[in-house]
Scaffold this motif. Structure first.
Motif, PDB file in Angstrom:
ATOM      1  N   HIS A  62       0.841  -1.259  -0.002  1.00 27.56           N
ATOM      2  CA  HIS A  62      -0.035  -0.034   0.009  1.00 27.56           C
ATOM      3  C   HIS A  62       0.931   1.255   0.007  1.00 27.56           C
ATOM      4  O   HIS A  62       1.813   1.494   0.732  1.00 27.56           O
ATOM      5  CB  HIS A  62      -0.718   0.023   1.381  1.00 27.56           C
ATOM      6  CG  HIS A  62      -1.755   1.072   1.007  1.00 27.56           C
ATOM      7  ND1 HIS A  62      -3.065   1.338   0.374  1.00 27.56           N
ATOM      8  CD2 HIS A  62      -1.688   2.220   2.299  1.00 27.56           C
ATOM      9  CE1 HIS A  62      -3.505   2.673   0.759  1.00 27.56           C
ATOM     10  NE2 HIS A  62      -2.573   3.070   2.006  1.00 27.56           N
ATOM     11  N   VAL A  63       0.658   2.208  -0.956  1.00 23.65           N
ATOM     12  CA  VAL A  63       1.349   3.351  -1.068  1.00 23.65           C
ATOM     13  C   VAL A  63       0.342   4.586  -1.130  1.00 23.65           C
ATOM     14  O   VAL A  63      -0.749   4.330  -1.798  1.00 23.65           O
ATOM     15  CB  VAL A  63       2.386   3.509  -2.309  1.00 23.65           C
ATOM     16  CG1 VAL A  63       2.915   4.706  -2.661  1.00 23.65           C
ATOM     17  CG2 VAL A  63       3.258   2.316  -2.318  1.00 23.65           C
ATOM     18  N   LEU A 108       4.435   7.928   1.009  1.00 25.14           N
ATOM     19  CA  LEU A 108       4.305   6.880   2.354  1.00 25.14           C
ATOM     20  C   LEU A 108       4.027   5.320   1.952  1.00 25.14           C
ATOM     21  O   LEU A 108       3.100   5.161   0.983  1.00 25.14           O
ATOM     22  CB  LEU A 108       3.398   7.610   3.285  1.00 25.14           C
ATOM     23  CG  LEU A 108       3.458   9.116   3.658  1.00 25.14           C
ATOM     24  CD1 LEU A 108       2.469   9.646   2.821  1.00 25.14           C
ATOM     25  CD2 LEU A 108       3.165   9.179   5.345  1.00 25.14           C
ATOM     26  N   TRP A 109       4.499   4.711   2.523  1.00 23.24           N
ATOM     27  CA  TRP A 109       4.064   3.119   2.408  1.00 23.24           C
ATOM     28  C   TRP A 109       4.141   2.210   3.260  1.00 23.24           C
ATOM     29  O   TRP A 109       4.779   2.540   4.167  1.00 23.24           O
ATOM     30  CB  TRP A 109       5.214   2.290   1.443  1.00 23.24           C
ATOM     31  CG  TRP A 109       6.591   2.497   1.598  1.00 23.24           C
ATOM     32  CD1 TRP A 109       7.582   3.568   1.993  1.00 23.24           C
ATOM     33  CD2 TRP A 109       7.210   1.124   1.914  1.00 23.24           C
ATOM     34  NE1 TRP A 109       8.805   2.959   2.140  1.00 23.24           N
ATOM     35  CE2 TRP A 109       8.551   1.618   2.437  1.00 23.24           C
ATOM     36  CE3 TRP A 109       7.120  -0.035   1.833  1.00 23.24           C
ATOM     37  CZ2 TRP A 109       9.655   0.635   2.666  1.00 23.24           C
ATOM     38  CZ3 TRP A 109       8.010  -1.239   1.878  1.00 23.24           C
ATOM     39  CH2 TRP A 109       9.214  -0.634   2.242  1.00 23.24           C
ATOM     40  N   ASP A 110       3.541   1.320   3.367  1.00 25.60           N
ATOM     41  CA  ASP A 110       3.214   0.396   4.317  1.00 25.60           C
ATOM     42  C   ASP A 110       4.134  -1.086   4.222  1.00 25.60           C
ATOM     43  O   ASP A 110       4.243  -1.443   3.129  1.00 25.60           O
ATOM     44  CB  ASP A 110       1.860  -0.281   4.642  1.00 25.60           C
ATOM     45  CG  ASP A 110       0.758   0.752   5.201  1.00 25.60           C
ATOM     46  OD1 ASP A 110       1.381   1.904   5.787  1.00 25.60           O
ATOM     47  OD2 ASP A 110      -0.360   0.625   5.212  1.00 25.60           O
ATOM     48  N   HIS A 111       4.807  -1.380   5.168  1.00 22.35           N
ATOM     49  CA  HIS A 111       5.860  -2.561   4.986  1.00 22.35           C
ATOM     50  C   HIS A 111       4.897  -3.833   4.716  1.00 22.35           C
ATOM     51  O   HIS A 111       3.721  -3.931   5.105  1.00 22.35           O
ATOM     52  CB  HIS A 111       6.732  -2.805   6.038  1.00 22.35           C
ATOM     53  CG  HIS A 111       7.622  -1.799   6.385  1.00 22.35           C
ATOM     54  ND1 HIS A 111       8.330  -1.102   5.428  1.00 22.35           N
ATOM     55  CD2 HIS A 111       8.197  -1.037   7.489  1.00 22.35           C
ATOM     56  CE1 HIS A 111       9.147  -0.226   6.114  1.00 22.35           C
ATOM     57  NE2 HIS A 111       8.993  -0.410   7.386  1.00 22.35           N
ATOM     58  N   ARG A 112       5.383  -4.880   4.043  1.00 24.43           N
ATOM     59  CA  ARG A 112       4.794  -6.106   3.885  1.00 24.43           C
ATOM     60  C   ARG A 112       4.298  -6.607   5.186  1.00 24.43           C
ATOM     61  O   ARG A 112       5.029  -6.623   6.226  1.00 24.43           O
ATOM     62  CB  ARG A 112       5.435  -7.188   3.073  1.00 24.43           C
ATOM     63  CG  ARG A 112       6.749  -7.283   3.785  1.00 24.43           C
ATOM     64  CD  ARG A 112       7.617  -8.528   2.749  1.00 24.43           C
ATOM     65  NE  ARG A 112       7.680  -7.931   1.576  1.00 24.43           N
ATOM     66  CZ  ARG A 112       7.745  -8.654   0.524  1.00 24.43           C
ATOM     67  NH1 ARG A 112       7.612 -10.007   0.789  1.00 24.43           N
ATOM     68  NH2 ARG A 112       7.853  -8.311  -0.649  1.00 24.43           N
ATOM     69  N   GLN A 116      -1.868  -1.547   5.703  1.00 26.55           N
ATOM     70  CA  GLN A 116      -3.021  -1.982   4.505  1.00 26.55           C
ATOM     71  C   GLN A 116      -2.207  -2.794   3.507  1.00 26.55           C
ATOM     72  O   GLN A 116      -2.914  -3.294   2.160  1.00 26.55           O
ATOM     73  CB  GLN A 116      -3.419  -0.734   3.999  1.00 26.55           C
ATOM     74  CG  GLN A 116      -4.371   0.120   4.955  1.00 26.55           C
ATOM     75  CD  GLN A 116      -5.088   1.195   4.262  1.00 26.55           C
ATOM     76  OE1 GLN A 116      -5.613   1.138   3.069  1.00 26.55           O
ATOM     77  NE2 GLN A 116      -4.660   2.498   4.718  1.00 26.55           N
ATOM     78  N   SER A 117      -0.799  -3.133   3.620  1.00 27.48           N
ATOM     79  CA  SER A 117      -0.123  -3.892   2.718  1.00 27.48           C
ATOM     80  C   SER A 117      -0.512  -5.379   2.945  1.00 27.48           C
ATOM     81  O   SER A 117      -0.737  -5.711   3.887  1.00 27.48           O
ATOM     82  CB  SER A 117       1.396  -3.709   2.709  1.00 27.48           C
ATOM     83  OG  SER A 117       1.599  -2.393   2.272  1.00 27.48           O
TER      84      SER A 117
END
Length: 382
Positions: A62-63, A108-112, A116-117
Motif C-alpha cells: 500500500h502506497v 508513504l508506504w506500508d511494509h509487507r 494496508q499492505s
C-alpha cells in the motif's frame, strides 16, 4: 520498532518479568494514570491525493502520495517516508502535512504484513527484502528525480538495506537522508531499560513467546480486549519518554496490536541480526539527519551516537523527555527538523554541492507546570 521485544514481545515478557519481581497490577494502573488524565480526542485520519499498490516479490504494498499543498512553493525532491516495526504509514501523521505545506511531494508506504499492505511469505520478512520493497516503491512511484529518504526505526534499517543492495540509487538520486530512532546494528545487546538480568530474559524468552502466540491470534485478540489497561501501560512505558495525550497512546497501541502476531514473530530474527554499520559510508556527502529520543528504551541513544560516529557530517538531534515514538511524541520538533533537512537538500540540489557538514546539537524539551520550554544548545556528539 515500537513498544514490544522490538514491538509486542517485550510487553508480554516484561509484564511477566514485572510480576515475578513483585510489581502488582495496581502499580501498572497507577503508572499509566497520567496518560489517561491527559486524554484528549484527536483525528489521525489522513486523506492522500493518490493511492497505489506496488507489487514487490508478488506482494501488493500500500502506497499513498501527497501533492504539495495548494499555494505552497513546489520543491524538486520527493520525500519518501518509511515507518517502523509493528507500525504503518500513519506514524507520519504530523510530518506528512508539514512537508506538504513546505512544498514537497510526499510518498508513504506500508511494509509487507503491516498496515494496508498484504501478507507475504514468512521467509520474506527480512530487512533485506524491505530494502528491495523500498526500491520497488521508488522505481514505480518516483522513477525520476532527486529523493529524500526518511525512516523511523525499522524504516531507517530499510533505507540502509536499500543502500547496501542498490548503491547507485543512493549515489545518483538521494540528496537527503533522515534516520529517526533507528540503529545500524547490535540490537541483540539492548536491555530495554530493564537491567541486564531481565533484559537477558526478554531476549531469551521473547522470540519464543511471540512465536507461540503467532499461532493463537484469536487468543491474543481476546486477551488484548480484556486487558486494555495493561496494554496502554506497556505502550506508554516503552514507546514514550514523557506524558502524552491518551489519544496518542491509543493510536500507537492500535498500530502495534493490529499487526498480525505471525508478522511480528517472523520479523523478530532479522531485527536482532541487523548489522549495517559499515554500510553507512554510502551516505557520506549526502545531507543527513539523525534524530533520537534520550529516553528511548527500545533503541537506546548509544545506537544513534554510533551512527553519527560513522556519519560525522550528520546533523544530530537528541530530544530529551522523549522515547521511541518520537514523530508522535514531539511532532513539532520532528516537523521542524525534517523540513529543515528537506530544505538543505534542496539547496544542495540547486548548488550542485551535496555535502554540508552539520554540527551535532541537543534539542531539549523540558516540561514544567504543564507548559513546554525548549532550549537548543550546540554540543559535541557523545
Amino acid at each position: 520498532m515500537a513498544g514490544g521485544v522490538l514491538g509486542v514481545g517485550i510487553g508480554i515478557v516484561a509484564a511477566a518479568a514485572a510480576a515475578a519481581a513483585g510489581v502488582g497490577a495496581e502499580r501498572l494502573v497507577r503508572a499509566r494514570q497520567t496518560a489517561i488524565d491527559l486524554g484528549v480526542e484527536d483525528d489521525f485520519v489522513d486523506i492522500p491525493d493518490h493511492e497505489a499498490a506496488v507489487i514487490s516479490d508478488a506482494v501488493p504494498l500500500h502506497v499513498e502520495i501527497d501533492d504539495p499543498s495548494p499555494g505552497s512553493p513546489t520543491r524538486q525532491p520527493t520525500v519518501v517516508l518509511s515507518h517502523g516495526y509493528t507500525q504503518h504509514h500513519g506514524v507520519w501523521h504530523y510530518q506528512r502535512k508539514a512537508l506538504r505545506d513546505a512544498g514537497f511531494r510526499v510518498v508513504l508506504w506500508d511494509h509487507r504484513g503491516h498496515g494496508q499492505s498484504e501478507i507475504g511469505d514468512p521467509a520474506s520478512y527480512t530487512i533485506e527484502q524491505l530494502g528491495r520493497d523500498l526500491h520497488e516503491v521508488i522505481g514505480q512511484i518516483v522513477p525520476k528525480g532527486p529523493l529524500i529518504l526518511i525512516g523511523h526505526s525499522m524504516g531507517g534499517m530499510a533505507i540502509m538495506a536499500l543502500a547496501e543492495q542498490f548503491p547507485e540509487v543512493v549515489s545518483e538520486r538521494v540528496v537527503g537522508a533522515g534516520f529517526i530512532c533507528t540503529s545500524s546494528g547490535a540490537l541483540s545487546t539492548v536491555d530495554f531499560g530493564l537491567g541486564k538480568q531481565i533484559g537477558a530474559a526478554v531476549h531469551r524468552l521473547g522470540p519464543g513467546t511471540v512465536s507461540r502466540l503467532s499461532t493463537r491470534q484469536k487468543l491474543v485478540d481476546t486477551a488484548l480486549r480484556a486487558g486494555r489497561d495493561v496494554e496502554d501501560f506497556l505502550v506508554h512505558r516503552y514507546s514514550f519518554g514523557s506524558d502524552v495525550p491518551m489519544a496518542v497512546v491509543r493510536y500507537t497501541a492500535d498500530m502495534i496490536f493490529q499487526t498480525p502476531m505471525s508478522v511480528i514473530s517472523a520479523f523478530m530474527p532479522t531485527l536482532l541480526a541487523h548489522e549495517r554499520t559499515d554500510g553507512l559510508a554510502a551516505f557520506d556527502g549526502i545531507e543527513t539527519l539523525v534524530m533520537h529520543g534520550q529516553q528511548d528504551r527500545i533503541v537506546p541513544r548509544k545506537h544513534a551516537d554510533d551512527m553519527v560516529a560513522r556519519m560525522p557530517h550528520s546533523e544530530y538531534i537528541v530530544v530529551e523527555a522523549s522515547g521511541h515514538m518520537l514523530p508522535l511524541e514531539h511532532p513539532e520538533i520532528v516537523n521542524t527538523e525534517v523540513v529543515a533537512l528537506a530544505e538543505r537538500s534542496c539547496r544542495a540540489v540547486d548548488s550542485g554541492k551535496r555535502r554540508a557538514r552539520g554540527v551535532p546539537r541537543n534539542v531539549t524539551d523540558l516540561r514544567a507546570g504543564g507548559r513546554s520550554r525548549r532550549t537548543t544548545k550546540r554540543a559535541a556528539a557523545k
